[in-house]
Scaffold this active site. Structure first.
Site, PDB file in Angstrom:
ATOM      1  N   GLU A 247       9.633  90.567  14.465  1.00  0.00           N
ATOM      2  CA  GLU A 247      11.173  91.515  13.267  1.00  0.00           C
ATOM      3  C   GLU A 247      10.732  92.335  12.884  1.00  0.00           C
ATOM      4  OE1 GLU A 247      12.201  87.661  10.130  1.00  0.00           O
ATOM      5  OE2 GLU A 247      12.459  87.065  12.025  1.00  0.00           O
ATOM      6  N   HIS A 265      17.674  88.365   9.871  1.00  0.00           N
ATOM      7  CA  HIS A 265      17.084  87.181   9.304  1.00  0.00           C
ATOM      8  C   HIS A 265      17.714  87.691   7.539  1.00  0.00           C
ATOM      9  CE1 HIS A 265      13.187  84.985   8.415  1.00  0.00           C
ATOM     10  NE2 HIS A 265      13.540  84.727   7.664  1.00  0.00           N
TER      11      HIS A 265
END
Ligand code: NAD
Length: 292
Positions: A247, A265
Site C-alpha cells: 500500500e 485502507h
C-alpha cells in the site's frame, strides 16, 4: 511520560496526548520515549524496538497487530495494546459500501458520466437481496456485516474455525463449503500463516461463477495475480478492496483488471471511529501512567 505519536490520528487526539505527556511525532526520537502510538503505517519491527532504550508500551490504534512485532516486544518486557472493539461499525459499513458499489457498477457508471458518456446499457446491476453472502471470519466485523446484510434480505453463512455460535449467520464446516455456496464473499479473518493467500487459484476455481469478492481484511489474504486473471475471465464478477499486498498498490495486477472498486485502507477511518480509538488510547495511557 514521553509519547511518540508515529502515525496520523486527528488534531484533537494529539492535543489530548499533550495533556498526558511530552509528545513527539518523529521516529528519530524512538530512543528516548516511554510510549509508542501507531496506526497501520509505522511497522514496529525488531530493529525499531532495538533502538528504543526506554520504551515500556506500544499502542496500536486499530484491530490487528500485524504491523507490530509483538514477540520482540515481549522479549524486551514492552507491553503491547490495541483497540480491537472500536472499528466494527466503521469497517462493516465500508464492506457494505463496497458490496453495493460492486453489485451496481457505481464507480464505472460515475467515471463514464464524468467523461461525458451516459452508458445505460453497460451498467448491468445485480441485486444483493435473496443472494447468499459468505463470510470468512465471524468475529466482531464479520458479525456486524452479517447483521447489515441480513437487513438487505441476504442469506448469510460464515466459515470460522474458532467460533462455535453466530447469531446473524449460519456457520459452515469448511471454507470449501462457503466457496461453493456464496454469490458474494466478504473477508473478515486476520492475516496469519493459515489465512495468507487463502483466496488463491484453487479457491477461486471452486467458487460460483460470477461471484463478487469484497476484501476489507488484509490484502495478503488474496492472491492478487489469480484474482486479476479471474476478473479478466469473468469467473469473478467484481473485486472490491480496501486493502492490498503493498500500500499504495503500485504495480499490482489488480490495477489494470476490470470490474474493481478500491478504497485506500480507510476501513477504520470514520470521524466517529477516530474519536472512539482516541478515547481508548487515552484510557490505556492514563491507566499505564498511573500504574507506572
Ligand atoms: P476478530 O478477531 O473479532 O474476528 C476475526 C475472526 O476471524 C475470528 O472470529 C477468528 O476466529 C476468525 N478466523 C481466524 N482464522 C480464520 C480462518 N483461517 N478462517 C476463517 N476465520 C478465521 O477481528 P475483527 O475485528 O472482526 O477484524 C477482522 C479483520 O479485519 C482484522 O484482523 C483486520 O485484519 C481487518 N481490519 C481491517 C480494517 C481496515 O481498515 N480495512 C480495520 C479493522 C480491521
Amino acid at each position: 511520560m514521553k509519547i511518540l505519536l508515529a502515525d496520523k490520528f486527528n488534531d484533537a487526539f494529539e492535543a489530548r496526548l499533550r495533556e498526558l505527556g511530552e509528545v513527539s511525532t518523529s521516529l528519530e526520537e524512538i530512543a528516548d520515549v516511554d510510549v509508542l502510538v501507531v496506526r497501520s503505517k509505522t511497522k514496529v519491527t525488531k530493529d525499531l524496538i532495538a533502538r528504543a532504550r526506554r520504551l515500556g508500551l506500544v499502542i496500536r490504534g486499530g484491530v490487528g497487530l500485524d504491523n507490530v512485532d509483538a514477540a520482540a516486544c515481549r522479549e524486551r518486557g514492552i507491553q503491547v495494546r490495541n483497540t480491537p472493539a472500536a472499528s466494527s461499525v466503521a469497517v462493516a459499513e465500508l464492506a457494505m459500501t463496497l458490496m453495493l458499489a460492486a453489485a451496481n457498477r457505481v464507480v464505472f457508471a460515475h467515471n463514464e458520466i464524468a467523461s461525458g458518456r451516459f452508458p445505460k446499457k453497460d451498467v448491468k446491476r445485480v441485486e444483493l437481496g435473496g443472494k447468499t453472502l459468505g463470510l470468512i471470519g465471524a468475529g466482531l466485523i464479520g458479525q456486524a456485516v452479517a447483521a447489515r446484510a441480513a437487513a438487505f434480505g441476504m442469506k448469510v453463512i460464515a466459515y470460522d474455525p474458532f467460533v462455535k455460535r453466530c447469531e446473524a449467520a449460519s456457520l459452515v464446516g469448511s471454507a470449501a463449503d462457503l466457496y461453493r455456496a456464496a454469490a458474494v464473499l466478504s473477508l473478515h479473518a486476520p492475516l496469519n500463516d493459515e489465512t495468507r493467500g487463502m483466496l488463491g487459484r484453487a479457491a477461486i476455481v471452486s467458487m460460483k461463477d460470477g461471484v463478487i469478492v469484497v476484501n476489507t481484511a488484509r490484502g495478503e489474504l488474496v492472491d492478487e495475480q489469480a484474482m486479476a486473471e479471474a476478473l479478466v475471465s469473468g469467473k469473478v464478477r467484481a473485486y472490491a478492496a480496501d486493502v492490498f499486498h503493498s500500500e499504495p498498490p503500485s504495480g499490482s495486477p489488480l490495477l489494470s483488471a476490470p470490474n474493481t472498486v478500491f478504497t485506500p485502507h480507510v476501513g477504520a477511518s470514520t470521524a466517529e471511529n477516530m474519536t472512539r480509538i482516541g478515547d481508548i488510547v487515552v484510557e490505556i495511557l492514563s491507566n499505564w501512567g498511573r500504574a507506572g
